[in-house]
Design an enzyme around this catalytic site. Structure first.
Site, PDB file in Angstrom:
ATOM      1  N   HIS A  88       1.097  -1.118   0.307  1.00 41.89           N
ATOM      2  CA  HIS A  88       0.003  -0.355  -0.041  1.00 41.89           C
ATOM      3  C   HIS A  88       0.913   1.547  -0.472  1.00 41.89           C
ATOM      4  O   HIS A  88       2.128   1.186   0.564  1.00 41.89           O
ATOM      5  CB  HIS A  88      -0.454  -0.002   1.117  1.00 41.89           C
ATOM      6  CG  HIS A  88      -2.165   0.748   1.573  1.00 41.89           C
ATOM      7  ND1 HIS A  88      -1.707   2.243   1.800  1.00 41.89           N
ATOM      8  CD2 HIS A  88      -3.352   1.131   1.350  1.00 41.89           C
ATOM      9  CE1 HIS A  88      -2.936   3.043   1.582  1.00 41.89           C
ATOM     10  NE2 HIS A  88      -3.969   2.340   1.482  1.00 41.89           N
ATOM     11  N   GLN A 148      -4.019  -5.266   7.482  1.00 44.97           N
ATOM     12  CA  GLN A 148      -5.575  -5.972   6.827  1.00 44.97           C
ATOM     13  C   GLN A 148      -4.762  -7.405   7.481  1.00 44.97           C
ATOM     14  O   GLN A 148      -5.930  -7.934   7.063  1.00 44.97           O
ATOM     15  CB  GLN A 148      -5.325  -6.184   5.671  1.00 44.97           C
ATOM     16  CG  GLN A 148      -5.420  -4.804   4.349  1.00 44.97           C
ATOM     17  CD  GLN A 148      -6.752  -4.848   4.724  1.00 44.97           C
ATOM     18  OE1 GLN A 148      -7.424  -5.510   5.011  1.00 44.97           O
ATOM     19  NE2 GLN A 148      -7.094  -3.220   3.827  1.00 44.97           N
ATOM     20  N   LYS A 174     -10.396  -0.080  10.268  1.00 47.98           N
ATOM     21  CA  LYS A 174     -10.226  -1.738   9.995  1.00 47.98           C
ATOM     22  C   LYS A 174     -10.777  -2.426  10.738  1.00 47.98           C
ATOM     23  O   LYS A 174     -11.139  -3.762  10.332  1.00 47.98           O
ATOM     24  CB  LYS A 174      -9.440  -1.693   8.924  1.00 47.98           C
ATOM     25  CG  LYS A 174      -9.321  -0.635   8.222  1.00 47.98           C
ATOM     26  CD  LYS A 174      -7.437  -1.282   6.874  1.00 47.98           C
ATOM     27  CE  LYS A 174      -7.130   0.266   6.573  1.00 47.98           C
ATOM     28  NZ  LYS A 174      -7.769   0.571   4.769  1.00 47.98           N
ATOM     29  N   CYS A 210      -4.607   2.122  -3.777  1.00 54.02           N
ATOM     30  CA  CYS A 210      -3.840   2.458  -2.989  1.00 54.02           C
ATOM     31  C   CYS A 210      -1.862   1.763  -3.138  1.00 54.02           C
ATOM     32  O   CYS A 210      -1.357   1.544  -2.812  1.00 54.02           O
ATOM     33  CB  CYS A 210      -3.428   3.285  -1.513  1.00 54.02           C
ATOM     34  SG  CYS A 210      -4.745   4.710  -1.730  1.00 54.02           S
ATOM     35  N   ASP A 266       2.820  -4.283   8.021  1.00 56.30           N
ATOM     36  CA  ASP A 266       2.041  -3.476   8.030  1.00 56.30           C
ATOM     37  C   ASP A 266       0.720  -4.227   8.198  1.00 56.30           C
ATOM     38  O   ASP A 266       0.043  -5.150   7.109  1.00 56.30           O
ATOM     39  CB  ASP A 266       2.201  -2.287   6.549  1.00 56.30           C
ATOM     40  CG  ASP A 266       0.765  -1.960   5.778  1.00 56.30           C
ATOM     41  OD1 ASP A 266      -0.325  -1.980   7.184  1.00 56.30           O
ATOM     42  OD2 ASP A 266       0.539  -1.432   5.375  1.00 56.30           O
TER      43      ASP A 266
HETATM   44  C1  LIG Z   1      -1.807  -2.753   3.781  1.00 52.66           C
HETATM   45  C2  LIG Z   1      -2.782  -1.594   4.560  1.00 52.66           C
HETATM   46  N1  LIG Z   1      -1.483  -0.174   4.948  1.00 52.66           N
HETATM   47  C3  LIG Z   1      -1.899   0.574   5.681  1.00 52.66           C
HETATM   48  C4  LIG Z   1      -3.393   1.675   5.091  1.00 52.66           C
HETATM   49  C5  LIG Z   1      -3.023   2.725   5.427  1.00 52.66           C
HETATM   50  O1  LIG Z   1      -3.764   2.876   6.778  1.00 52.66           O
HETATM   51  P1  LIG Z   1      -4.792   4.472   7.269  1.00 52.66           P
HETATM   52  O2  LIG Z   1      -5.374   4.802   5.986  1.00 52.66           O
HETATM   53  O3  LIG Z   1      -5.591   3.686   8.541  1.00 52.66           O
HETATM   54  O4  LIG Z   1      -3.635   4.559   7.868  1.00 52.66           O
HETATM   55  C6  LIG Z   1      -4.199   0.283   4.511  1.00 52.66           C
HETATM   56  C7  LIG Z   1      -5.501   0.986   4.505  1.00 52.66           C
HETATM   57  O5  LIG Z   1      -6.399   1.563   3.293  1.00 52.66           O
HETATM   58  C8  LIG Z   1      -3.933  -1.186   3.796  1.00 52.66           C
HETATM   59  O6  LIG Z   1      -5.060  -1.227   3.775  1.00 52.66           O
END
Ligand SMILES: Cc1ncc(COP(=O)(O)O)c(C=O)c1O
Ligand SMILES: Cc1ncc(COP(=O)(O)O)c(C=O)c1O
Lengths: 147, 419, 419, 147
Positions: free
Chosen positions: C130, C210, C233, C373, C207
């Site tokens: 991401h 998910q 999430k 993203c 990270d």
């Molecule tokens: C794999 C992953 N990493 C990072 C993020 C970023 O999370 P957030 O937007 O809650 O900071 C997300 C979700 O958008 C994600 O799915």
């Protein structure tokens, strides 16, 4: 429910007005400076040991009645005790402080320090009561009389 | 009194809490955080119940609704502070993040930029600053080699501007000041400062944590460049803050947090960034927080910021007259009701602030004690801390009476015990 | 099915929303953000109604209560992820902030530190990341002169580890990887990677946006160094995220945001900083968010993370079998139900993802379309985007049927119009 | 409530299947590349002017039916018009798009582009519909035929 009278016992305010062992002795075995960052209370503490024996604990500091009185009581309590005994007292006091009012503390071990048991009901003041005690523990570590 | 405080208190569920010994709560700690009206609490929960979805991202109805609410909050905040456009409003988690964002971004300015910091350049703050508007600049000064300068505090806790054009001079790139001191309540007179900063080409940054909630603030009238505040001190939710900046400046400075929703293109090795405000809002934002902040602005506007200000002036008159009379009480802050908010920091002869706070708490009066994240100011006054009573729109003259009574009782309690 | 989905749906007010044409909502966008149960919504509003006050600051009862709730949330989160102690849990605003915090802090490591980055050093990510776990490392690489390397993606959207020890070698200081891809659903097999990272002395950063919401995660078992995730999430509130790190590492690295409540002393020119977690939490935090996150953890634990995982495996079985049968559907991600979450990204021959999403939305089915993203991954697959249906604990087999039906109807709709 | 049928009108899908002026002409007066970052739709657009006159608008791109069809319709619509006329058309179209469904658009000005009026009910798709139009405006600015 603790009230103000039982928190600020005469003994505490007496030590606050007339603190014992205040004024730093020279040539300490260990010297520490501790701060309570949330309120700015400070204590300097000088420890003199002879072997395992605590010869003198002197201190200086600024702070609330609880922090000042509890440091005063502490320094009186540990004078002439072995480092191990002092550590036991500190641990017993810490236990009382983290008990949320459920432990009054053993007067045999804690002496006058049982007067502080009401403090454990006020989370924000626990650090005040422990300030000098943590400083002494730190000093004993530095002087290598405990590990 | 211009506000109907009795009715207003009814809007704030927490203010009907009972505290120690079953006493009604007198909340005098709004300088730390304000209480929230039902309308704000429900705006957040309604968001979750009805519209929760990731903004700017989904291809579906709920995502459209969430985006409308989130961007609607931006428009509302922009109007509230007189911004030129909603693009000038960036949502952060707090004023602390807003100021750090600026310190990091400005620190990235390239050598050609007029804001580039290097040895010889200076950053100006004051002795009245909250740590949030001091340490980020200390760190930036360290990173860049620039020097940190400050306006001293006067005896009555105001900015000493007597050396204005020595403090802000041609070396100055950034002037970052509090709009109202969270300790003394002094409100910073801005026009001369802004004029001087402009004349040397420095950016002016205002920490308006304690001003935006309390009196009308119009960024264009003030002529400043950036402004930071938190939602939680203005009857809004926790976890949301605002950075306002002039659009052309925001478009010039680098982004701070990197991630989703702030890019125009991304490869494995490179990314390009969107325009403001998107480029400063990486990740899924605090959407419920924005909904709550929007409701907070509505609430404040329904009372009127000028009415809130007048209300605080009445509280000042009433409180100052009584506090002056208390023997052994030293006010850290202005005694006269001019350019000051309803914040009263004081010391009591012979009784430590912690013990004062404890005694007031025992009487149901919630105040704050300590250095109030303004440690240098405490050192300046030669004290380790104060007791601070801070008032807001839901506080009444009776609350002042309760405080004053509580102080007298505290003095009697400790005097009777030989202090 | 191991979860009683009908009962669970009843806990989530938003899931009884009606959308376009008065259709019941089928929410398949939990990968972007999850819905919230009543218990979480009420934990936030109860905080505001009963306990709202600035943590660690006030000298009064309500401040004590707020502090208990906030620190209680920290303890709960620490247990949930198997941390050694609550001091290892830092509250941020989001996973995005957590990862950026690390990238900034590690970037400050001094030259003597083993994590010091300089030309010749490398940072390892993957093609599956991401943007939130890619761009911060791109920027750190730029700032430090280190190079960025990555594991490629395989044809079925997993990490290609065939060159593990070329990618992670003695130059590697940081390995930052997604625990589960938000696009393909692939779960990263960690043991070999962590072993290799350890053997070269590199830090491993996960990270887990998910993963933590979807299956049991135990940081000590994984043997990693840092972990980042978001509350929103995992049925929690917006505006709160977590950074977990090993305590000795957190105590070594520099703070990121500077301000109140993170210091041990402050003068006009210098500040010293508290230990973790305080040193990373400058300013008044998202207290209501922490209260909500704590309730979210309770909710997840009441169902059981293993049961949630098993539920998603059942959804996988059911969905994969049907999606395979759809002519013209290409799944971007693993076709077999091994090491994958219930996330289905797909393209439909001849119909753009945006148009697919629009058509599904018209049938009450909320999905996400676009690059999610993860732009580099799209480029890798030679596509401009996908339609993504992401399932969670409140989704039923019927929701899968509705999706499959919706896809067939979409194909019929556009085919009838000549596409 | 708009339904899918009225959103995806035959005219739109026809332009999507058989786009006009697709394929970039060489020697443009201005050449631009626009992206919709939220979905990845892209358009390259070449503008050829002669004085104030738009001689040709050619383009290439990838994207959804709405973005591709609307670009196709646009390029057909402005061919042979003056830059000022083209700007008026773009502004009229933008107004329809930001109207949330309340303005249908004047067929005299917008021609086939009125078919896109349903899009304005879907905020997430408005950027799709406007992609080519904003690209043309940008190209006209670069070619200095508008300011
Ligand atoms: C794999 C992953 N990493 C990072 C993020 C970023 O999370 P957030 O937007 O809650 O900071 C997300 C979700 O958008 C994600 O799915
Ligand atoms: C003057 C001032 N500046 C900055 C801050 C920091 O605000 P926050 O903690 O909401 O980021 C505060 C409040 O604590 C404040 O009173």
């Amino acid at each position: 429910m603790v009230n103000l009278e039982s928190l600020y016992q005469e003994l505490i305010l007496d030590h606050y007005k007339n603190p014992l062992n205040k004024g730093l002795a020279s040539n300490p075995s260990a010297s520490v400076h501790h701060v309570n960052p949330s309120c700015g209370d400070e204590v300097d503490l000088n420890l003199i040991v002879d072997g395992e024996l605590i010869v003198s604990v002197t201190w200086d500091g600024v702070g609330c009645s609880i922090s000042q009185a509890s440091t005063s009581v502490l320094t009186d309590l540990v004078q002439g005790k072995s480092a191990q005994e002092a550590l036991k007292i500190i641990d017993a006091f810490s236990e009382v402080m983290s008990s949320k009012g459920s432990i009054g503390g053993d007067p045999e071990i804690l002496g006058d320090a049982v007067a502080f048991s009401g403090v454990s009901k006020y989370p924000a003041r626990i650090k005040c009561a422990l300030l000098g005690w943590m400083a002494l523990k730190d000093a004993m570590l530095q002087a290598k009389v405990i590990r | 009194m211009t506000l109907d405080v009795a009715r207003i208190k009814g809007d704030f569920p927490l203010l009907s809490r009972k505290v120690r010994h079953d006493l009604p709560l007198i909340y005098l700690d709004s300088g730390a955080t304000s209480q929230k009206p039902v309308a704000v609490i429900e705006a957040e929960s309604d968001f979750y119940r009805l519209h929760n979805s990731a903004v700017h991202r989904g291809a579906h109805l709920i995502a459209e609704e969430a985006t409308d609410i989130y961007e609607g909050a931006r428009i509302k905040v922009a109007r509230f502070i007189g911004a030129e456009s909603a693009d000038e409003v960036i949502f952060t988690k707090s004023a602390t993040e807003s100021i750090n964002l600026l310190a990091y971004s400005l620190g990235q300015s390239d050598t050609k930029s007029s804001f580039h910091l290097k040895p010889g350049a200076s950053i100006v703050v004051s002795e009245l600053e909250h740590h949030a508007n001091l340490i980020p600049w200390q760190e930036l000064a360290k990173r860049s080699g620039a020097s940190l300068r400050w306006f001293p505090a006067t005896e009555d806790g105001r900015l000493d501007l007597s050396n204005l054009d020595q403090v802000i001079d041609s070396s100055t790139k950034i002037v970052a000041l509090t709009h109202q001191s969270n300790v003394t309540g002094a409100i910073t007179p801005l026009s001369e400062i802004v004029k001087q900063a402009k004349s040397v080409g420095a950016l002016t940054i205002l920490d308006s944590c304690q001003s935006v909630p309390h009196f009308p603030v119009d960024v264009r009238e003030l002529g400043i460049d950036f402004l930071a505040f938190s939602g939680h001190k203005m009857v809004g939710p926790t976890g949301i803050g605002v950075l306002w900046g002039r659009k052309e400046l925001l478009n010039q400075i680098s982004p701070f947090l990197f991630g989703g929703s702030m890019v125009t293109s991304v490869s494995m090795t490179e990314a390009t960034f969107a325009d403001t405000p998107r480029k400063f809002e990486a990740g899924v934002p605090n959407m419920a927080g924005a909904a709550g902040l929007s409701a907070a602005v509505d609430y404040l506007e329904s009372l009127g910021m000028e009415a809130i200000h007048q209300h605080e002036l009445s509280l000042n008159d009433y409180a100052l007259a009584q506090l002056k009379e208390i023997a052994g009480l030293r006010l850290i802050g202005p005694y006269e009701n001019i350019d000051r908010g309803a914040v009263f920091s004081f010391t009591l002869e012979g009784i430590h602030p912690h013990d004062v706070g404890q005694s007031l708490d025992d009487r149901g009066i919630a105040v704050r004690t300590g250095h109030h994240c303004a440690w240098p100011l405490m050192k300046k006054f030669g004290i380790s801390g104060t007791t601070r009573a801070s008032f807001y729109l839901y506080n009444s003259l009776e609350d002042v009476d309760r405080l004053v009574e509580g102080i007298y009782e505290t003095q009697r309690f400790f005097t009777a015990r030989g202090l």
